[in-house]
Design an enzyme around this catalytic site. Structure first.
Site, PDB file in Angstrom:
ATOM      1  N   HIS A  62       0.883  -1.095  -0.021  1.00 52.95           N
ATOM      2  CA  HIS A  62      -0.007   0.170   0.043  1.00 52.95           C
ATOM      3  C   HIS A  62       0.849   1.280   0.047  1.00 52.95           C
ATOM      4  O   HIS A  62       1.893   1.319   0.390  1.00 52.95           O
ATOM      5  CB  HIS A  62      -1.007   0.056   1.115  1.00 52.95           C
ATOM      6  CG  HIS A  62      -1.867   1.043   1.401  1.00 52.95           C
ATOM      7  ND1 HIS A  62      -1.694   2.364   1.717  1.00 52.95           N
ATOM      8  CD2 HIS A  62      -3.170   0.975   1.325  1.00 52.95           C
ATOM      9  CE1 HIS A  62      -2.841   3.004   1.826  1.00 52.95           C
ATOM     10  NE2 HIS A  62      -4.024   2.085   1.433  1.00 52.95           N
ATOM     11  N   ASP A  67       3.165  -4.605   7.775  1.00 49.90           N
ATOM     12  CA  ASP A  67       2.099  -3.769   7.851  1.00 49.90           C
ATOM     13  C   ASP A  67       0.818  -4.927   8.002  1.00 49.90           C
ATOM     14  O   ASP A  67       0.500  -5.642   6.998  1.00 49.90           O
ATOM     15  CB  ASP A  67       2.077  -3.269   6.450  1.00 49.90           C
ATOM     16  CG  ASP A  67       0.489  -2.422   5.868  1.00 49.90           C
ATOM     17  OD1 ASP A  67      -0.327  -2.454   6.858  1.00 49.90           O
ATOM     18  OD2 ASP A  67       0.548  -1.921   4.763  1.00 49.90           O
ATOM     19  N   GLN A 119      -4.476  -5.051   6.755  1.00 49.41           N
ATOM     20  CA  GLN A 119      -5.428  -6.135   6.099  1.00 49.41           C
ATOM     21  C   GLN A 119      -5.582  -7.522   6.957  1.00 49.41           C
ATOM     22  O   GLN A 119      -6.535  -8.228   6.445  1.00 49.41           O
ATOM     23  CB  GLN A 119      -5.082  -6.481   4.528  1.00 49.41           C
ATOM     24  CG  GLN A 119      -5.386  -4.990   3.909  1.00 49.41           C
ATOM     25  CD  GLN A 119      -6.932  -4.512   3.754  1.00 49.41           C
ATOM     26  OE1 GLN A 119      -7.712  -5.278   4.301  1.00 49.41           O
ATOM     27  NE2 GLN A 119      -7.046  -3.402   3.323  1.00 49.41           N
ATOM     28  N   LYS A 165     -10.495  -0.640  10.240  1.00 49.58           N
ATOM     29  CA  LYS A 165     -10.648  -1.931   9.444  1.00 49.58           C
ATOM     30  C   LYS A 165     -10.789  -3.184  10.393  1.00 49.58           C
ATOM     31  O   LYS A 165     -10.963  -4.668   9.711  1.00 49.58           O
ATOM     32  CB  LYS A 165      -9.286  -2.202   8.591  1.00 49.58           C
ATOM     33  CG  LYS A 165      -8.922  -1.285   7.722  1.00 49.58           C
ATOM     34  CD  LYS A 165      -7.875  -1.650   7.008  1.00 49.58           C
ATOM     35  CE  LYS A 165      -7.124  -0.331   5.999  1.00 49.58           C
ATOM     36  NZ  LYS A 165      -7.927   0.148   4.782  1.00 49.58           N
ATOM     37  N   CYS A 176      -4.871   2.201  -3.771  1.00 50.92           N
ATOM     38  CA  CYS A 176      -3.614   2.825  -2.936  1.00 50.92           C
ATOM     39  C   CYS A 176      -2.531   1.943  -3.018  1.00 50.92           C
ATOM     40  O   CYS A 176      -1.497   1.713  -2.103  1.00 50.92           O
ATOM     41  CB  CYS A 176      -3.869   3.423  -1.709  1.00 50.92           C
ATOM     42  SG  CYS A 176      -5.239   4.429  -1.519  1.00 50.92           S
TER      43      CYS A 176
HETATM   44  N1  PLP Z   1      -1.805  -0.794   4.614  1.00 44.80           N
HETATM   45  C1  PLP Z   1      -2.692  -1.468   4.123  1.00 44.80           C
HETATM   46  C2  PLP Z   1      -2.401  -2.913   3.392  1.00 44.80           C
HETATM   47  C3  PLP Z   1      -3.805  -1.107   3.642  1.00 44.80           C
HETATM   48  O1  PLP Z   1      -4.871  -1.698   3.337  1.00 44.80           O
HETATM   49  C4  PLP Z   1      -4.124   0.243   4.203  1.00 44.80           C
HETATM   50  C5  PLP Z   1      -5.370   0.766   3.863  1.00 44.80           C
HETATM   51  O2  PLP Z   1      -6.228   0.898   3.035  1.00 44.80           O
HETATM   52  C6  PLP Z   1      -3.107   0.951   4.871  1.00 44.80           C
HETATM   53  C7  PLP Z   1      -2.021   0.381   4.982  1.00 44.80           C
HETATM   54  C8  PLP Z   1      -3.505   2.301   5.460  1.00 44.80           C
HETATM   55  O3  PLP Z   1      -4.551   2.343   6.412  1.00 44.80           O
HETATM   56  P1  PLP Z   1      -4.983   3.803   6.970  1.00 44.80           P
HETATM   57  O4  PLP Z   1      -5.581   4.502   5.975  1.00 44.80           O
HETATM   58  O5  PLP Z   1      -6.076   3.272   7.903  1.00 44.80           O
HETATM   59  O6  PLP Z   1      -4.138   4.496   7.565  1.00 44.80           O
END
Ligand code: PLP
Length: 421
Positions: free
Chosen positions: A137, A215, A218, A241, A379
């Site tokens: 992401h 990270d 998900q 999430k 993203c």
């Molecule tokens: N990392 C992953 C794999 C994501 O899917 C997301 C959000 O879609 C993020 C990071 C960023 O999360 P946030 O927008 O809640 O900070």
């Protein structure tokens, strides 16, 4: 029957009745489904909230609200205790060894930036190497691009194999004695594949001295994670999430690292003593929590974790596996539809492209059929471009989705094909 105990505000799930009998109609615990007749398939972007979470946030403002870590009166002490109880709940949820290793942030994005600005900018040096994957992401890529540029380090990218799967061999080939940081997603939001994170960590720790950031944005709503078992250095996720409020995130980091990392933001509450020229920073975890946080959000986040634990992540995971398999089976026989990512390996979400139909047209058509999906680059633009597309359609699941939801989205996609072709 699953129920909400309104006295303790806890989600109680009678597993024998509800889960063992496969009576997994969790929609009834999510008020949004009683006010909207929608097949919601965009939980990877943000999940819906159970009544207990909404009531906990409302309850905080109604009954318990003050600032935290400041006031000495009873109400303030109660708010502080409730806030700190969420920290303990997070610690237990991810099995961190101490609550001091849990830092509250605004979300996964801020958690990664915290590590980039503090650890990255102070401990990554010229010629060091940072390894990421093509599936990251933007939140787990751009901060490392910046660190690499600022510090003269090299950003190395692990690509997918010919089956669009993660390759441990390819990953291993990138590790050198210069690798100082590995920043990798646990479950890729633009692909739906869960990476073999335990093997990745083991390999990195065997072959390098690099620190590892996972990270987990998900994964946490779908599978149990255990910091002591994984042994990673940093792990990040967002409350929104995992059925919790937006504006709340978690950074888990090993205590020894948090101790040597300088603060990220400076200001109120992250200090012990301040003179006109000097500051002594606060103990962990407060050193990293400057200013007034999202108090009600953090307090309500505990209700989200109780909901997930009440249902059981193993049960959620088993339920979603059945749904994603049904979805994959039914989509892969649709002519002109290509599922992205290695076959039969998707977890909780799936991305696809359709011949001759733009994802945006598809999403509009589906919306008119009462089905909400996400389209775009999710993203993860480098990933979608690497796969040869500009955008894709994404179907992502929450515990509240049902086999009927899957049948509805598949029928709507087939109908779209007839309409557009
Ligand atoms: N990392 C992953 C794999 C994501 O899917 C997301 C959000 O879609 C993020 C990071 C960023 O999360 P946030 O927008 O809640 O900070």
């Amino acid at each position: 029957m699953a129920a909400v105990d309104y006295i303790t505000n806890k989600f109680i799930c009678n597993k024998k009745d509800d889960v063992m009998n496969n009576n997994l109609d969790f929609k009834k615990y999510f008020p949004i489904f009683s006010t909207n007749n929608v097949v919601f398939l965009d939980s990877a972007a943000s999940s819906q909230k159970p009544a207990t979470v909404i009531e906990a946030e409302l309850g905080c403002y109604k009954n318990q609200y003050t600032n935290i870590h400041r006031g000495t009166y009873k109400l303030a002490l109660a708010a502080t205790t409730a806030y700190e109880n969420t920290r303990i709940a997070v610690q237990k949820f991810i099995n961190a060894s101490s609550a001091q290793e849990i830092i509250f942030t605004k979300g996964a994005t801020e958690s990664i930036n915290l590590v980039a600005y503090t650890y990255g900018e102070n401990f990554i040096n010229s010629d060091d190497e940072i390894v990421v994957t093509i599936c990251e992401h933007h939140s787990n890529l751009i901060p490392w691009q910046r660190v690499a540029k600022k510090r003269g380090a090299k950003l190395k990218v692990c690509y997918l194999d010919e089956n669009q799967d993660f390759s441990l061999n390819e990953f291993q080939s990138l590790l050198t004695d210069k690798t100082k940081l590995v920043c990798i997603t646990h479950l890729a939001n633009g692909l739906g594949l869960e990476f073999p994170i335990k093997e990745i960590i083991k390999l990195t720790q065997r072959d390098t001295t690099a620190k590892i950031l996972i990270d987990g944005a998900q994964i946490v709503a779908h599978k149990k994670v255990d910091m002591q078992d994984l042994g990673c250095d940093f792990f990040v996720f967002s409350a929104h999430k995992v059925y919790g409020p937006s504006g709340v995130g978690v950074l888990y980091a090993k205590e020894e690292l948090l101790k040597i990392m300088p603060p990220f933001l400076t200001g109120g509450e992250m200090v012990k003593e301040v003179s006109v020229t000097e500051t002594i920073f606060n103990d962990l975890p407060y050193k990293f929590e400057a200013g007034t946080p999202n108090i009600a959000g953090v307090i309500a986040f505990k209700a989200a974790l109780e909901f997930v634990s009440g249902v059981g992540l193993d049960k959620i995971s088993a339920h979603e596996e059945i749904l994603i398999k049904k979805l994959e089976d039914e989509l892969q026989v649709i002519p002109g539809l290509k599922i992205l990512g290695a076959k039969d390996k998707h977890q909780s979400l799936l991305c696809f492209v359709l011949e001759n139909i733009s994802p945006y047209d598809l999403a509009t058509f589906l919306d008119n059929q009462g089905v909400a999906i996400r389209v775009g680059h999710h993203c993860a633009q480098p990933l979608i471009n690497y796969l040869g597309y500009e955008s894709s359609s994404r179907i992502s699941l929450g515990c509240y989705n049902t086999e009927e939801d899957i049948s509805k989205v598949v029928s709507a996609i087939r109908l779209a094909q007839k309409f557009f072709n």
